[in-house]
Design a protein around this motif. Sequence first.
Motif, PDB file in Angstrom:
ATOM      1  N   ASP A   1       0.974  -1.237   0.005  1.00 27.93           N
ATOM      2  CA  ASP A   1       0.016   0.023  -0.186  1.00 27.93           C
ATOM      3  C   ASP A   1       0.960   1.235   0.005  1.00 27.93           C
ATOM      4  O   ASP A   1       1.759   1.246   0.824  1.00 27.93           O
ATOM      5  CB  ASP A   1      -0.951  -0.159   1.120  1.00 27.93           C
ATOM      6  CG  ASP A   1      -1.722   1.022   1.257  1.00 27.93           C
ATOM      7  OD1 ASP A   1      -1.906   1.939   0.416  1.00 27.93           O
ATOM      8  OD2 ASP A   1      -2.519   1.273   2.368  1.00 27.93           O
TER       9      ASP A   1
ATOM     10  N   THR B   1      -0.093   4.520   0.207  1.00 22.48           N
ATOM     11  CA  THR B   1      -1.064   5.627   0.719  1.00 22.48           C
ATOM     12  C   THR B   1      -0.197   6.402   1.703  1.00 22.48           C
ATOM     13  O   THR B   1       0.360   5.713   2.632  1.00 22.48           O
ATOM     14  CB  THR B   1      -2.205   4.992   1.300  1.00 22.48           C
ATOM     15  OG1 THR B   1      -2.996   4.446   0.243  1.00 22.48           O
ATOM     16  CG2 THR B   1      -3.342   6.117   1.614  1.00 22.48           C
TER      17      THR B   1
ATOM     18  N   ASN C   1      -2.265   7.888  -3.123  1.00 21.71           N
ATOM     19  CA  ASN C   1      -3.006   6.965  -3.104  1.00 21.71           C
ATOM     20  C   ASN C   1      -2.571   5.844  -4.101  1.00 21.71           C
ATOM     21  O   ASN C   1      -2.070   6.326  -5.173  1.00 21.71           O
ATOM     22  CB  ASN C   1      -4.610   7.179  -3.260  1.00 21.71           C
ATOM     23  CG  ASN C   1      -5.009   8.080  -2.339  1.00 21.71           C
ATOM     24  OD1 ASN C   1      -4.979   7.649  -1.111  1.00 21.71           O
ATOM     25  ND2 ASN C   1      -5.805   8.996  -2.626  1.00 21.71           N
TER      26      ASN C   1
ATOM     27  N   ASP D   1      -0.185  10.677   3.476  1.00 22.67           N
ATOM     28  CA  ASP D   1      -1.069  11.983   3.619  1.00 22.67           C
ATOM     29  C   ASP D   1       0.189  12.766   4.401  1.00 22.67           C
ATOM     30  O   ASP D   1       0.640  12.412   5.577  1.00 22.67           O
ATOM     31  CB  ASP D   1      -1.968  11.994   4.210  1.00 22.67           C
ATOM     32  CG  ASP D   1      -2.921  13.348   4.258  1.00 22.67           C
ATOM     33  OD1 ASP D   1      -2.180  14.321   3.886  1.00 22.67           O
ATOM     34  OD2 ASP D   1      -4.029  13.416   4.559  1.00 22.67           O
TER      35      ASP D   1
END
Length: 186
Positions: free
Chosen positions: A75, A77, A178, A79
């Motif tokens: 993954d 992902t 993402n 932020d």
Amino acid sequence: MKTNAKIILGIIVAVLLSTVSCYALAQNLINSKDVVYEDNSNLVADNVQDAIDGTCSKIDTRLSIIEDKLYTVKDMTMDKNFTSSRELSYTGITIDFPANSMCSISVIANWAFACPKVVALSTSASDLRASTTQAIDEGDQHNFGKVELTVNRRFTKATTYYVWAQYDMAASNDIIVNGWCATKYK
């Protein structure tokens, strides 16, 4: 009391002699090459040792075939917050792509306290010339509040991309990533 001690000592000696003699007999009298094996599994073996070796060989072959088809999926992902700039500049954010991977990611310069204008990926943290730029997206008025680019690529060697961005003013903002990378197991 003496009788009980003699009985216990006799039992211990008997157990030791029995264990040693069984081990010696098994080591010297039974050889796996001499034990007959009836081949029901097409191993082309007529003794136990060859059957064991043939089975191990088949398992190794099957595992190799399976390993060639395995992938691990990571993954990607994240932020990350950073202080944006009015100039197109490196944000301090990196994305590491593993070797032998197929990756699909979206990089979003998001509105927090300023409006994003450009987001770009480069193979350099200090240079955004055409030779280092991998992807760039200049925002438009129809997608107010974020500028997004997508990367769908196969990476044969480990690669790091550096995220660059430009906003309408210097402020605290964030980059959102993402996606995923599928890495070949072997």
